[in-house]
Write a protein that holds these residues in place. Sequence first.
Motif, PDB file in Angstrom:
ATOM      1  N   GLY A 109      11.316  -0.525  16.648  1.00 27.27           N
ATOM      2  CA  GLY A 109      11.533  -0.537  18.086  1.00 27.27           C
ATOM      3  C   GLY A 109      12.517  -1.628  18.477  1.00 27.27           C
ATOM      4  O   GLY A 109      13.597  -1.761  17.899  1.00 27.27           O
ATOM      5  N   SER A 110      12.139  -2.438  19.441  1.00 27.52           N
ATOM      6  CA  SER A 110      13.011  -3.520  19.898  1.00 27.52           C
ATOM      7  C   SER A 110      12.713  -4.856  19.223  1.00 27.52           C
ATOM      8  O   SER A 110      13.237  -5.889  19.625  1.00 27.52           O
ATOM      9  N   LEU A 111      11.858  -4.836  18.194  1.00 25.13           N
ATOM     10  CA  LEU A 111      11.544  -6.070  17.488  1.00 25.13           C
ATOM     11  C   LEU A 111      12.763  -6.575  16.713  1.00 25.13           C
ATOM     12  O   LEU A 111      13.549  -5.784  16.182  1.00 25.13           O
ATOM     13  N   ASP A 112      12.902  -7.882  16.622  1.00 20.17           N
ATOM     14  CA  ASP A 112      13.973  -8.494  15.841  1.00 20.17           C
ATOM     15  C   ASP A 112      13.580  -8.426  14.361  1.00 20.17           C
ATOM     16  O   ASP A 112      12.549  -8.990  13.955  1.00 20.17           O
ATOM     17  N   PRO A 113      14.342  -7.730  13.525  1.00 20.07           N
ATOM     18  CA  PRO A 113      13.939  -7.564  12.125  1.00 20.07           C
ATOM     19  C   PRO A 113      14.032  -8.839  11.292  1.00 20.07           C
ATOM     20  O   PRO A 113      13.350  -8.946  10.265  1.00 20.07           O
ATOM     21  N   LEU A 114      14.856  -9.826  11.703  1.00 23.58           N
ATOM     22  CA  LEU A 114      15.081 -10.998  10.858  1.00 23.58           C
ATOM     23  C   LEU A 114      13.806 -11.804  10.609  1.00 23.58           C
ATOM     24  O   LEU A 114      13.457 -12.054   9.438  1.00 23.58           O
ATOM     25  N   PRO A 115      13.065 -12.238  11.630  1.00 26.23           N
ATOM     26  CA  PRO A 115      11.848 -13.007  11.341  1.00 26.23           C
ATOM     27  C   PRO A 115      10.800 -12.204  10.596  1.00 26.23           C
ATOM     28  O   PRO A 115      10.042 -12.750   9.782  1.00 26.23           O
ATOM     29  N   ILE A 116      10.764 -10.897  10.839  1.00 24.80           N
ATOM     30  CA  ILE A 116       9.811 -10.054  10.107  1.00 24.80           C
ATOM     31  C   ILE A 116      10.199  -9.989   8.636  1.00 24.80           C
ATOM     32  O   ILE A 116       9.356 -10.095   7.742  1.00 24.80           O
ATOM     33  N   ALA A 117      11.512  -9.854   8.377  1.00 27.43           N
ATOM     34  CA  ALA A 117      11.984  -9.781   6.991  1.00 27.43           C
ATOM     35  C   ALA A 117      11.704 -11.067   6.231  1.00 27.43           C
ATOM     36  O   ALA A 117      11.370 -11.036   5.041  1.00 27.43           O
ATOM     37  N   LEU A 118      11.833 -12.204   6.913  1.00 26.72           N
ATOM     38  CA  LEU A 118      11.592 -13.485   6.240  1.00 26.72           C
ATOM     39  C   LEU A 118      10.161 -13.602   5.712  1.00 26.72           C
ATOM     40  O   LEU A 118       9.909 -14.300   4.724  1.00 26.72           O
TER      41      LEU A 118
END
Length: 302
Positions: free
Chosen positions: A34-43
Motif C-alpha cells: 500500500g502506501s507503506l514505506d518499504p525501506l524501514p520494513i526491508a531493513l
Amino acid sequence: MRWGRACFAVLAVAGAAWWCAVPLLPWVREATLGSLDPLPIALLDLPLFVLASALAALGWRPAAYVATGWTALVALAMAGYATVTTEAGWGALAMLAAAGWSALGLCLLLLGRVPTAWIVAGPFGFRPASARDGVLGHVAATLAQLVVFWGLFLVVLPAAVVLVEQRWRLAVAMPAWTVPLGTVVLLLASALGLWSAFAMSTRGGGTPLPAAMPNRLVVAGPYRFVRNPMALAGIVQGAAVGLIGSSWLVLVYALLGSLVWNHAVRPHEEADLERRFGEEFRAYRRAVRCWLPRLRPVPARG
C-alpha cells in the motif's frame, strides 16, 4: 527435519523474490505494501525473515524461531493495517500464508512431524456415547451438533472470510451461474450430511461428535458407499457456500478444511475405530474408500 528445512528454503526464496519485485514492479509494491514505506520494513524483514529463513533451511534452529516469530508478528500487523486502511490486502494475505507455512516448517524441523494430537484432546477426545441416552437422545444430540457446527463453519466463519475479502479488496468477480450452482450443490451436500447423521445416530448407538462416538461400527446408508460421508458433505457444503457468496477465499477455506481433516483429524479417528472395532473396521476400510464412493454398496450392518 529435512521437510522442515525445505519449508524454510521456500520461504527464503519467496521472500527474496518479493523484495526484488517491490522496487522493480510498482503494482507489486502497491498490492502488498500500500502506501507503506518499504525501506524501514526491508531493513527488518530482510535479516529477520529472508536471512533467518535461509539459515533455518541450513539447519540452524535458533534462526527458525526468529523467522517464525517475526513472520507471525508481521502477519498480524499487516492484517490490522489492511483492515483499518483497506490497503495492502494481498500483502496481509501473503504474510498470513507465510506465517502458517513457517509454523509448519518449525514443527517439522524441531519434531519431525506436526503435533496434531491436540486436536482430539480434552472435550474433543474420542469417547463412546452413553447407551442410556437411547436412539431418540442420540438423534436429538446429533441434530443439535449439526445446528452448532453448520452454523459455525458454514455461516459464521465464511461470513467473516467474505468480510475480510471485501475489506482487503481481494474479491474477484465470478460468473452469475455460480450462485444457482452453489445452491443446488449445497442442498445436495446437506441432504448427504443429514442422511449420514441419521444413519450414525440410529444405527451406531452414538453421535458423530468425537466426545459421544457410536458404540457400533455403522455400515448403513451412505456409509455403504463411502467411508466418510459426513466429512465429504461438509467439505462440499463449504465449497458451495463459496460459490453462493462468490468468494474465492471461502473456496480456499473449504480446501484448507479438507486438508486439515484428512491429514490431521482422520488418522486419529481411524486409529480410534481400529482400536475399538479391530478386524471389523479393517475389513470395512479395505472395502470402502475414504473419499471416492463405490458404485455398488457393501452389505449393510451395524
